[in-house]
Scaffold this motif. Sequence first.
Motif, PDB file in Angstrom:
ATOM      1  N   PHE A  27       3.850   9.808   0.365  1.00  0.00           N
ATOM      2  CA  PHE A  27       4.423   9.818   1.708  1.00  0.00           C
ATOM      3  C   PHE A  27       5.663  10.717   1.700  1.00  0.00           C
ATOM      4  O   PHE A  27       6.511  10.576   0.819  1.00  0.00           O
ATOM      5  N   GLN A  28       5.744  11.591   2.667  1.00  0.00           N
ATOM      6  CA  GLN A  28       6.921  12.453   2.787  1.00  0.00           C
ATOM      7  C   GLN A  28       7.885  11.807   3.772  1.00  0.00           C
ATOM      8  O   GLN A  28       7.652  11.797   4.983  1.00  0.00           O
ATOM      9  N   LEU A  29       8.968  11.231   3.266  1.00  0.00           N
ATOM     10  CA  LEU A  29       9.964  10.560   4.091  1.00  0.00           C
ATOM     11  C   LEU A  29      11.272  11.333   3.991  1.00  0.00           C
ATOM     12  O   LEU A  29      11.945  11.302   2.964  1.00  0.00           O
ATOM     13  N   ASN A  30      11.591  12.076   5.064  1.00  0.00           N
ATOM     14  CA  ASN A  30      12.750  12.976   5.058  1.00  0.00           C
ATOM     15  C   ASN A  30      12.608  13.946   3.885  1.00  0.00           C
ATOM     16  O   ASN A  30      11.646  14.662   3.783  1.00  0.00           O
ATOM     17  N   ASP A  31      13.563  13.922   2.963  1.00  0.00           N
ATOM     18  CA  ASP A  31      13.508  14.859   1.835  1.00  0.00           C
ATOM     19  C   ASP A  31      12.884  14.233   0.600  1.00  0.00           C
ATOM     20  O   ASP A  31      12.908  14.823  -0.486  1.00  0.00           O
ATOM     21  N   TYR A  32      12.341  13.024   0.738  1.00  0.00           N
ATOM     22  CA  TYR A  32      11.822  12.303  -0.422  1.00  0.00           C
ATOM     23  C   TYR A  32      10.304  12.220  -0.377  1.00  0.00           C
ATOM     24  O   TYR A  32       9.708  11.997   0.685  1.00  0.00           O
ATOM     25  N   LYS A  33       9.701  12.382  -1.521  1.00  0.00           N
ATOM     26  CA  LYS A  33       8.271  12.159  -1.661  1.00  0.00           C
ATOM     27  C   LYS A  33       8.098  10.797  -2.337  1.00  0.00           C
ATOM     28  O   LYS A  33       8.513  10.598  -3.484  1.00  0.00           O
ATOM     29  N   VAL A  34       7.529   9.841  -1.621  1.00  0.00           N
ATOM     30  CA  VAL A  34       7.455   8.459  -2.072  1.00  0.00           C
ATOM     31  C   VAL A  34       6.019   8.101  -2.408  1.00  0.00           C
ATOM     32  O   VAL A  34       5.099   8.374  -1.621  1.00  0.00           O
ATOM     33  N   PHE A  35       5.835   7.489  -3.572  1.00  0.00           N
ATOM     34  CA  PHE A  35       4.517   7.037  -3.997  1.00  0.00           C
ATOM     35  C   PHE A  35       4.475   5.515  -3.941  1.00  0.00           C
ATOM     36  O   PHE A  35       5.436   4.840  -4.318  1.00  0.00           O
ATOM     37  N   THR A  36       3.364   4.992  -3.462  1.00  0.00           N
ATOM     38  CA  THR A  36       3.196   3.543  -3.462  1.00  0.00           C
ATOM     39  C   THR A  36       1.720   3.220  -3.584  1.00  0.00           C
ATOM     40  O   THR A  36       0.857   4.060  -3.297  1.00  0.00           O
ATOM     41  N   GLU A  37       1.447   2.025  -4.047  1.00  0.00           N
ATOM     42  CA  GLU A  37       0.083   1.521  -4.104  1.00  0.00           C
ATOM     43  C   GLU A  37       0.077   0.131  -3.494  1.00  0.00           C
ATOM     44  O   GLU A  37       1.133  -0.419  -3.189  1.00  0.00           O
ATOM     45  N   VAL A  38      -1.125  -0.404  -3.304  1.00  0.00           N
ATOM     46  CA  VAL A  38      -1.215  -1.740  -2.709  1.00  0.00           C
ATOM     47  C   VAL A  38      -2.106  -2.624  -3.558  1.00  0.00           C
ATOM     48  O   VAL A  38      -3.055  -2.168  -4.195  1.00  0.00           O
ATOM     49  N   SER A  39      -1.772  -3.908  -3.557  1.00  0.00           N
ATOM     50  CA  SER A  39      -2.637  -4.933  -4.134  1.00  0.00           C
ATOM     51  C   SER A  39      -3.306  -5.664  -2.977  1.00  0.00           C
ATOM     52  O   SER A  39      -2.644  -6.012  -1.994  1.00  0.00           O
ATOM     53  N   ILE A  40      -4.618  -5.876  -3.076  1.00  0.00           N
ATOM     54  CA  ILE A  40      -5.389  -6.432  -1.968  1.00  0.00           C
ATOM     55  C   ILE A  40      -6.167  -7.646  -2.434  1.00  0.00           C
ATOM     56  O   ILE A  40      -6.845  -7.612  -3.466  1.00  0.00           O
ATOM     57  N   GLY A  41      -6.070  -8.724  -1.663  1.00  0.00           N
ATOM     58  CA  GLY A  41      -6.897  -9.902  -1.871  1.00  0.00           C
ATOM     59  C   GLY A  41      -7.906 -10.010  -0.747  1.00  0.00           C
ATOM     60  O   GLY A  41      -7.580  -9.806   0.418  1.00  0.00           O
ATOM     61  N   ILE A  42      -9.171 -10.315  -1.076  1.00  0.00           N
ATOM     62  CA  ILE A  42     -10.257 -10.330  -0.087  1.00  0.00           C
ATOM     63  C   ILE A  42     -10.930 -11.696  -0.072  1.00  0.00           C
ATOM     64  O   ILE A  42     -11.230 -12.261  -1.129  1.00  0.00           O
ATOM     65  N   ILE A  43     -11.177 -12.219   1.133  1.00  0.00           N
ATOM     66  CA  ILE A  43     -12.021 -13.413   1.272  1.00  0.00           C
ATOM     67  C   ILE A  43     -13.159 -13.092   2.225  1.00  0.00           C
ATOM     68  O   ILE A  43     -13.011 -12.276   3.136  1.00  0.00           O
ATOM     69  N   LEU A  44     -14.304 -13.735   2.003  1.00  0.00           N
ATOM     70  CA  LEU A  44     -15.466 -13.607   2.871  1.00  0.00           C
ATOM     71  C   LEU A  44     -15.721 -14.955   3.527  1.00  0.00           C
ATOM     72  O   LEU A  44     -15.529 -16.018   2.910  1.00  0.00           O
ATOM     73  N   SER A  45     -16.188 -14.932   4.773  1.00  0.00           N
ATOM     74  CA  SER A  45     -16.342 -16.173   5.536  1.00  0.00           C
ATOM     75  C   SER A  45     -17.393 -17.105   4.958  1.00  0.00           C
ATOM     76  O   SER A  45     -17.444 -18.290   5.309  1.00  0.00           O
ATOM     77  N   THR A  46     -18.254 -16.611   4.056  1.00  0.00           N
ATOM     78  CA  THR A  46     -19.261 -17.483   3.463  1.00  0.00           C
ATOM     79  C   THR A  46     -18.630 -18.607   2.645  1.00  0.00           C
ATOM     80  O   THR A  46     -19.308 -19.599   2.356  1.00  0.00           O
ATOM     81  N   THR A  47     -17.353 -18.446   2.270  1.00  0.00           N
ATOM     82  CA  THR A  47     -16.665 -19.547   1.579  1.00  0.00           C
ATOM     83  C   THR A  47     -16.610 -20.774   2.480  1.00  0.00           C
ATOM     84  O   THR A  47     -16.636 -21.906   1.997  1.00  0.00           O
ATOM     85  N   GLY A  48     -16.550 -20.560   3.776  1.00  0.00           N
ATOM     86  CA  GLY A  48     -16.543 -21.661   4.733  1.00  0.00           C
ATOM     87  C   GLY A  48     -15.141 -22.128   5.058  1.00  0.00           C
ATOM     88  O   GLY A  48     -14.538 -22.868   4.269  1.00  0.00           O
ATOM     89  N   TYR A  49     -14.610 -21.682   6.187  1.00  0.00           N
ATOM     90  CA  TYR A  49     -13.244 -22.032   6.570  1.00  0.00           C
ATOM     91  C   TYR A  49     -13.243 -22.702   7.940  1.00  0.00           C
ATOM     92  O   TYR A  49     -13.976 -22.295   8.850  1.00  0.00           O
ATOM     93  N   ASP A  50     -12.417 -23.717   8.074  1.00  0.00           N
ATOM     94  CA  ASP A  50     -12.227 -24.390   9.361  1.00  0.00           C
ATOM     95  C   ASP A  50     -10.895 -24.027  10.001  1.00  0.00           C
ATOM     96  O   ASP A  50     -10.717 -24.205  11.205  1.00  0.00           O
ATOM     97  N   ARG A  51      -9.960 -23.538   9.189  1.00  0.00           N
ATOM     98  CA  ARG A  51      -8.626 -23.224   9.707  1.00  0.00           C
ATOM     99  C   ARG A  51      -8.199 -21.841   9.229  1.00  0.00           C
ATOM    100  O   ARG A  51      -8.474 -21.464   8.082  1.00  0.00           O
ATOM    101  N   PRO A  52      -7.519 -21.081  10.082  1.00  0.00           N
ATOM    102  CA  PRO A  52      -7.012 -19.759   9.659  1.00  0.00           C
ATOM    103  C   PRO A  52      -6.085 -19.861   8.451  1.00  0.00           C
ATOM    104  O   PRO A  52      -6.082 -18.976   7.591  1.00  0.00           O
TER     105      PRO A  52
END
Length: 648
Positions: free
Chosen positions: A309-334
């Motif tokens: 990412f180019q932010l002003n005069d800085y080049k910034v690197f970042t990554e993300v950690s992602i957790g995934i759920i599928l509805s087949t697990t069966g949920y009743d509440r958000p």
Amino acid sequence: MENPKQELILVVDDHPANLKLLFSFLKSSGFKVLVAENGESAIEKLNEVSPNLILLDIMMPGIDGFETCRRLKASVATKDIPVIFMTALTDNINKIKGLSIGAVDYITKPFQQEEVLARVKLHLKLRSLTKTLEAQNQLLKQEIAARISAETELQKLTQELEQRVAERTSELTDAMQDLQKTQIQLLQREEKLGRFAFQDSLTDLPNRAWFMNRLAQAIQAARERQDYLYAVLFIDLDRFKVVNDSLGHLLGDELLKSVSRKLQACLRHTDTVARFGGDEFVILLSDIKDISEATKVADRIQKELKQPFQLNDYKVFTEVSIGIILSTTGYDRPEDALRDADAAMYRAKAKGKGRYEVFDPTMQTLAMARLQLENDLRRAIDLLPCSSTASARQEFCLYYQPIVCLSTGKLSGFEALLRWDHPSLGLISPDRFIPIAEETRLIDDLGWWVLQEACRQLKIWQQQFPQKPPLAINVNFSAVQIKQVDLLHRIEEILRESAIPITSLKLEITESCILETLDWEEKTLKQLKALGINLCIDDFGTGYSSLSRLHEFPIDTLKIDRSFVSRIASDKDDTQIVQTIVTLARSRGMDIVAEGIETLFQLQKLQELGCDFGQGYFISMPVDKETATELLARKQILQAVLQKETKT
């Protein structure tokens, strides 16, 4: 002195804060204000005064707002005073009920001053017009009665009456138009407030409240349709705090806005991304076919966010950690779906960040076990002698691993290593509980106890076994501990209490901590060095990029990581990295300690390479203080080890 022409408003509310707010606001707006804390008090005050308008809270102890309003409307003296209900109730049933018993309007809580002022002025104006009409109509009646006897004046009277009625009708029409304009403005304002309630102000993405409603709809759809699948992706930016701390919050905010745009670009128009606050984002993938669609989105997001990412005069690197759920697990509440997605995200972080993990039930088990371990850790820290709730039983203790001079064979010091003897789980590895302590800031109390106990024990040994230079103690310090505001003061205090020579204390800091050190933390390290405390880089060689910054820090000792020592074997000559580190340390006047010495061959090679000190299982495992005292009594510990090796 109050203006006698000021209109009087009676405010009835059982919350002092609301009374104070409305009293101050209405008075500053030019009204006279009278307050009452409940319905009974309001009715009593109305026996003495006759306000122009009443603002009446619905939910009150004793008689509530509805009953109070009924009594007012049943009284000849008060039935014509306009009543506006104040309430946090938003359902139409309560609004209709209030209007049916005589209220003219309602104001919702929490108060918006513009709304309150608009409604108050509107109904005061309506009442004034009504009174004017009533008075004028009364005059008309009198005129009609006076002229009714004169038939010759009847026609004239009728014409005048019609004209006046027309005028009054025109005035009323104008008043109704003003009312409609005000209502439109109020509706527009309510719509704007509604947008703010469900929108993140920084990124313009939907916020947590909006997302929870949308997720609840997806859960309902999954109940009604067996073929309906949805997935939730819980996203956390890795190292965002480093960006925020090093470049400032303004650039941190720009990074979040840039990330939000890239996330939106990775989705279909039917999908939803929301910001949950901080550096957390959540995505809802609606009506998907299978889990592969979710993992493809996760791959696309991670590939996109790996670009700088180019932010002003800085080049910034970042990554993300992602957790995934599928509805087949069966949920009743958000909340349950988000809990599992969050657990999967933390699993991804634990496996090295910059990756995604799909939830499985074992993650929740691990999360609960971690929570229990955190609770046990808090309880164990409360048992420490320095705690205000400390008891006779404590679960932490220190073990000591000898550090030996490789040229003389003498024991030069120990590394203090923390151990946790859990009452039911037994000895727990520091690798399990230290990260939890750092994340929850429990490391503050725990770290001070370790330093205090290590210095106290060192003083005992220095008195029992005087030597030159004096016996030293190495204590590990984490990046979290270095950030403590009172770091220098506390260390000085512990050194005074233990009365050990300052140079006998060595603080070990990991190489990764050095890499992420900011300017003010670098200043702290230099202040520690100025006190006379020795600083040591632990696990040196694992950070790769620290060589370029090594000259910036006042380091006394480099500890060669055990991963390099383990490569030294009799069947191969893999000593190049160790030789490089030794040469580097020599050029900068630093001592070298080799960790993880496990064989005689490794010991001999390290001696040949000119390594100053060593520690490892070949010399001695970490031992309790009693065994450490016995090792001190031997003096030539390395010689004893070599003699034992020769006999075997």
